[in-house]
Enzyme design. Structure first.
Site, PDB file in Angstrom:
ATOM      1  N   VAL A  47       2.901   2.970  -1.481  1.00 18.33           N
ATOM      2  CA  VAL A  47       1.429   3.356  -1.021  1.00 18.33           C
ATOM      3  C   VAL A  47       0.687   1.987  -1.655  1.00 18.33           C
ATOM      4  O   VAL A  47       0.961   1.464  -2.726  1.00 18.33           O
ATOM      5  CB  VAL A  47       0.990   4.448  -1.557  1.00 18.33           C
ATOM      6  CG1 VAL A  47      -0.590   4.756  -1.294  1.00 18.33           C
ATOM      7  CG2 VAL A  47       1.893   5.696  -1.516  1.00 18.33           C
ATOM      8  N   THR A  58       4.825   2.692   3.576  1.00 22.99           N
ATOM      9  CA  THR A  58       3.382   2.592   4.410  1.00 22.99           C
ATOM     10  C   THR A  58       2.538   1.433   3.986  1.00 22.99           C
ATOM     11  O   THR A  58       2.693   0.859   3.065  1.00 22.99           O
ATOM     12  CB  THR A  58       2.833   3.839   4.141  1.00 22.99           C
ATOM     13  OG1 THR A  58       2.091   3.956   2.677  1.00 22.99           O
ATOM     14  CG2 THR A  58       3.588   5.211   4.153  1.00 22.99           C
ATOM     15  N   VAL A  79       3.749   1.958  -5.803  1.00 23.62           N
ATOM     16  CA  VAL A  79       2.542   1.121  -5.543  1.00 23.62           C
ATOM     17  C   VAL A  79       2.769  -0.288  -5.113  1.00 23.62           C
ATOM     18  O   VAL A  79       3.209  -1.091  -5.831  1.00 23.62           O
ATOM     19  CB  VAL A  79       1.618   0.895  -6.755  1.00 23.62           C
ATOM     20  CG1 VAL A  79       0.207   0.630  -6.707  1.00 23.62           C
ATOM     21  CG2 VAL A  79       1.345   2.566  -7.359  1.00 23.62           C
ATOM     22  N   LYS A  80       2.315  -0.549  -3.924  1.00 25.25           N
ATOM     23  CA  LYS A  80       2.435  -1.611  -3.060  1.00 25.25           C
ATOM     24  C   LYS A  80       1.277  -2.527  -3.814  1.00 25.25           C
ATOM     25  O   LYS A  80       0.072  -2.257  -3.453  1.00 25.25           O
ATOM     26  CB  LYS A  80       2.341  -1.737  -1.852  1.00 25.25           C
ATOM     27  CG  LYS A  80       3.615  -1.030  -1.145  1.00 25.25           C
ATOM     28  CD  LYS A  80       3.605  -0.941   0.346  1.00 25.25           C
ATOM     29  CE  LYS A  80       3.926  -2.183   0.798  1.00 25.25           C
ATOM     30  NZ  LYS A  80       3.869  -1.793   2.425  1.00 25.25           N
ATOM     31  N   ILE A  81       1.660  -3.837  -4.286  1.00 20.98           N
ATOM     32  CA  ILE A  81       0.561  -4.728  -4.792  1.00 20.98           C
ATOM     33  C   ILE A  81       0.743  -6.061  -4.259  1.00 20.98           C
ATOM     34  O   ILE A  81       1.958  -6.581  -4.381  1.00 20.98           O
ATOM     35  CB  ILE A  81       0.794  -4.618  -6.510  1.00 20.98           C
ATOM     36  CG1 ILE A  81       0.352  -3.434  -6.946  1.00 20.98           C
ATOM     37  CG2 ILE A  81      -0.136  -5.872  -6.909  1.00 20.98           C
ATOM     38  CD1 ILE A  81       0.450  -3.252  -8.368  1.00 20.98           C
TER      39      ILE A  81
END
Length: 219
Positions: free
Chosen positions: A57, A27, A83-85
């Site tokens: 996310v 997402t 976790v998208k960074i």
């Protein structure tokens, strides 16, 4: 090749999951905003539907300390949260420090557009890296060539970071990703639907049903 769905629409996720081909979900804030739901509500619903599959996310902080704080909070939403960074200096430093602190946060370095960015993501210990092949194509460069170079580099050095081919626009992108040996493709719902459709399949089925009727075969 693992298949992730690139959406925040719960009904699309359920449909692909129930088809038996879903390996994960990605997402981003744009996708969540299209659902019309509050951000946290949308994410928690997705996590509930696919509790045993990774769900990416994205953070919205841009400084290293802010990214780390947000990443740790996001990770508390579920054991399957990734976790998208973003692939910035601050983002890469945050990934490195989260790993050094043994924070237990799985990370997906996103907005990657070059092999060197992907190399750095692997060096800092990202769980996943997401090269955006469609957006590279948009600037009149070859996104699949970039992806191929990333695969070659990762294979050469034995990096454990998994490659997620992202920004997929059509079924030929998926085919070529699979041929390159990419770990994962994150695919929009409409493209997943197109993957199992073929005019010859439909034509053949129509013919078989017609012949079955003439032969008196019934269910």
């Amino acid at each position: 090749m693992k298949i992730f769905i690139d959406t925040a629409v719960l009904e699309e996720i359920k449909e692909v999951r129930d088809l038996g081909i879903l390996d994960g979900v990605t997402t981003n804030p744009t996708l969540v905003s299209k659902t019309g739901k509050p951000w946290k509500e949308a994410i928690l619903e997705i996590l509930k539907e696919v509790p045993d599959k990774p769900v990416s996310v994205e953070v919205v902080a841009t400084d290293t300390e802010g990214i780390k704080r947000e990443a740790k909070e996001l990770a508390k939403l579920g054991a399957n949260v990734v976790v998208k960074i973003p692939c910035t200096e601050e983002g890469l430093r945050a990934v490195f420090e989260l790993n050094a602190e043994r924070a237990g946060v799985k990370t997906n370095v996103t907005l990657v557009f070059s092999p060197l960015q992907a190399l750095l993501a692997a060096k800092v210990g990202a769980t996943y890296v997401s090269p955006f092949i469609g957006r590279v194509d948009d600037i009149s460069y070859d996104g699949l060539m970039v992806l191929e170079e990333i695969v070659e580099i990762y294979n050469l050095y034995g990096f454990e970071t998994e490659i997620i081919a992202a920004s997929i626009r059509h079924v030929d992108h998926v085919r070529r990703c699979a041929a390159l040996g990419v770990d994962i493709a994150t695919i929009p719902y409409k493209v997943i639907k197109q993957m199992y459709r073929h005019p010859l399949t439909e034509r053949g089925l129509d013919l078989f049903l017609k012949d079955a009727k003439q032969a008196g075969i019934s269910i």
